[in-house]
Design an enzyme around this catalytic site. Structure first.
Site, PDB file in Angstrom:
ATOM      1  N   GLY A  17      26.569  34.205  -2.363  1.00  0.00           N
ATOM      2  CA  GLY A  17      25.550  33.939  -3.096  1.00  0.00           C
ATOM      3  C   GLY A  17      25.093  34.621  -4.241  1.00  0.00           C
ATOM      4  O   GLY A  17      24.652  34.181  -5.373  1.00  0.00           O
ATOM      5  N   SER A 108      35.150  28.668   5.313  1.00  0.00           N
ATOM      6  CA  SER A 108      35.800  29.696   5.607  1.00  0.00           C
ATOM      7  C   SER A 108      37.212  29.166   5.981  1.00  0.00           C
ATOM      8  O   SER A 108      37.259  28.201   6.544  1.00  0.00           O
ATOM      9  CB  SER A 108      35.076  30.572   6.669  1.00  0.00           C
ATOM     10  OG  SER A 108      36.148  31.485   7.125  1.00  0.00           O
ATOM     11  N   SER A 109      38.169  30.134   5.675  1.00  0.00           N
ATOM     12  CA  SER A 109      39.291  29.764   6.189  1.00  0.00           C
ATOM     13  C   SER A 109      39.656  29.786   7.520  1.00  0.00           C
ATOM     14  O   SER A 109      40.719  29.098   8.211  1.00  0.00           O
ATOM     15  CB  SER A 109      40.367  30.773   5.399  1.00  0.00           C
ATOM     16  OG  SER A 109      40.228  31.981   5.688  1.00  0.00           O
ATOM     17  N   CYS A 110      38.841  30.151   8.508  1.00  0.00           N
ATOM     18  CA  CYS A 110      39.014  30.118   9.695  1.00  0.00           C
ATOM     19  C   CYS A 110      38.805  28.709  10.401  1.00  0.00           C
ATOM     20  O   CYS A 110      38.884  28.584  11.580  1.00  0.00           O
ATOM     21  CB  CYS A 110      37.976  31.015  10.495  1.00  0.00           C
ATOM     22  SG  CYS A 110      36.269  30.556  10.288  1.00  0.00           S
ATOM     23  N   TYR A 137      31.967  30.097  15.068  1.00  0.00           N
ATOM     24  CA  TYR A 137      31.665  29.744  13.569  1.00  0.00           C
ATOM     25  C   TYR A 137      32.446  28.938  13.071  1.00  0.00           C
ATOM     26  O   TYR A 137      31.986  28.232  11.961  1.00  0.00           O
ATOM     27  CB  TYR A 137      31.995  31.247  13.024  1.00  0.00           C
ATOM     28  CG  TYR A 137      31.836  31.345  11.460  1.00  0.00           C
ATOM     29  CD1 TYR A 137      30.776  31.570  10.996  1.00  0.00           C
ATOM     30  CD2 TYR A 137      32.860  31.290  10.776  1.00  0.00           C
ATOM     31  CE1 TYR A 137      30.410  31.599   9.681  1.00  0.00           C
ATOM     32  CE2 TYR A 137      32.704  31.438   9.602  1.00  0.00           C
ATOM     33  CZ  TYR A 137      31.534  31.612   8.737  1.00  0.00           C
ATOM     34  OH  TYR A 137      31.471  31.507   7.458  1.00  0.00           O
ATOM     35  N   LYS A 141      31.342  25.332  10.919  1.00  0.00           N
ATOM     36  CA  LYS A 141      31.782  25.116   9.499  1.00  0.00           C
ATOM     37  C   LYS A 141      32.466  23.579   9.556  1.00  0.00           C
ATOM     38  O   LYS A 141      32.248  23.158   8.476  1.00  0.00           O
ATOM     39  CB  LYS A 141      32.715  26.189   8.961  1.00  0.00           C
ATOM     40  CG  LYS A 141      31.785  27.614   8.828  1.00  0.00           C
ATOM     41  CD  LYS A 141      30.670  27.066   7.816  1.00  0.00           C
ATOM     42  CE  LYS A 141      29.987  28.477   7.387  1.00  0.00           C
ATOM     43  NZ  LYS A 141      28.818  28.361   6.129  1.00  0.00           N
ATOM     44  N   HIS A 180      33.497  42.452   7.553  1.00  0.00           N
ATOM     45  CA  HIS A 180      34.823  42.251   7.420  1.00  0.00           C
ATOM     46  C   HIS A 180      35.779  43.438   7.223  1.00  0.00           C
ATOM     47  O   HIS A 180      35.247  44.378   6.911  1.00  0.00           O
ATOM     48  CB  HIS A 180      34.919  41.103   6.347  1.00  0.00           C
ATOM     49  CG  HIS A 180      34.324  39.771   6.737  1.00  0.00           C
ATOM     50  ND1 HIS A 180      32.952  39.236   6.196  1.00  0.00           N
ATOM     51  CD2 HIS A 180      34.650  38.917   7.614  1.00  0.00           C
ATOM     52  CE1 HIS A 180      32.806  38.197   6.704  1.00  0.00           C
ATOM     53  NE2 HIS A 180      33.537  37.767   7.785  1.00  0.00           N
TER      54      HIS A 180
END
Length: 330
Positions: A17, A108-110, A137, A141, A180
């Protein structure tokens, strides 16, 4: 998205953000509506609905989320699932009820399967099992993507999901346990240098490969996509799979298109910090997904590419970390 448009950046204080706020402000957008979590709990549907009714944003960047690293995701799966579901449902529902023109949902890429073919294409979504350490998570998403897709199909809205790769940069979370990999390692190496420690322990074998995108590059991509012409933007919004027979979610990957091993990353961070001790790898700790490289051919074909090299971005991030309260409050 005219320069006079009213824009709500949900989650404006976070890594994503705050980068969006910088990008929008630098780009000449001035009517930016923001609220801190203490002022507006986006998990609360009634509060969120009132906010939208009172402020009537025309465009929404949904960057608010509960995020964290492997430890936090493993320890608090209920929080990561329920908080994120509640946030995105509240915002997306309120956006529709108040006639928002375009909404961008950041994931997210996850979301992609643990063993997805590399690089991960947008159509890899839902093709295999997820990485268990952050499955809660990831499922939240994925539900957000489906919510955008469902609204687009049922009500002809313009809601787009974008999936950035692993991000780092100004405003990152440097918590010693819940951060992270890049902020966590920057802090570890910095503290080891300050203490004169002989070695730094890095989780896992060092063999997994990861892709890293500087946060301001990510913001540039989001703003670029949000300002596309109507015909180009609508082409990104997915289709009715029942009617077309094609799996085409309203989803765009954002990344750099190449990756490094965790060992290579640790060595780069060691150089940036100026730490002269040894790096040790703790193979008793989980590695996570073996590789997570995004296929960015789609976003590149639309005219956007990342510009910040990893070494340069790490230096900027470390400079910001040293000047931030993260160091002073440790």
């Amino acid at each position: 998205m005219d320069k006079s448009a009213r824009i709500f950046v949900a989650g404006h204080r976070g890594l994503v953000g705050s980068a969006l706020m910088r990008g929008l402000s630098d780009g000449g957008w001035s009517d930016l509506v923001v609220r801190s979590s203490s002022e507006l709990d986006l998990r609360d549907a009634a509060q969120t609905a009132r906010f939208f009714e009172e402020n009537k944003p025309e465009f929404v960047f949904l960057a608010a989320a509960k995020v964290g690293g492997i430890i936090a995701n493993h320890r608090y799966p209920v929080d990561f699932l329920s908080d994120n579901l509640n946030i995105q449902n509240s915002v997306i529902n309120a956006a529709y009820a108040n006639g928002v023109k375009r909404l961008m949902f950041l994931g997210s890429s996850c979301i992609y399967p643990k063993l997805a073919a590399q690089p991960m294409n947008e159509k890899s979504l839902l093709t295999g099992a997820l990485e268990p350490t952050n499955r809660a998570y990831a499922l939240a998403k994925i539900a957000g993507i489906e919510m955008c897709w469902s609204y687009n199909r049922q009500f002809e809205t313009q809601y787009l999901a974008v999936m950035p790769t692993n991000l780092y940069g100004p405003g990152d979370n440097y918590h010693p346990e819940n951060s992270h990999v890049i902020p966590g390692l920057l802090r570890k190496f910095h503290e080891a240098k300050e203490a004169g420690a002989p070695s730094v322990s890095v989780w896992g074998s060092g063999k997994p490969r990861r892709e890293f995108l500087y946060s301001d590059d990510m913001a540039g991509a989001c703003i670029y996509l949000m300002t596309l012409s109507d015909d180009k933007f609508k082409s990104l919004l997915g289709s009715d799979e029942v009617a077309t027979g094609e799996f085409n979610p309203p989803l765009v990957n954002i990344g750099v298109g190449d990756d490094v091993t965790i060992a290579q990353l640790a060595q780069l961070i060691q150089e940036v910090v100026g730490y002269e001790g040894q790096i040790e790898y703790d193979a008793t700790k989980p590695d996570g997904t073996p590789r997570k490289l995004m296929d960015v051919a789609y976003v590149n074909s639309l005219g956007w590419k990342a510009t910040t090299p990893l070494r340069e971005g790490l230096q900027r991030a470390y400079d910001e970390f040293r000047s931030s309260s993260a160091v002073a409050s440790r």
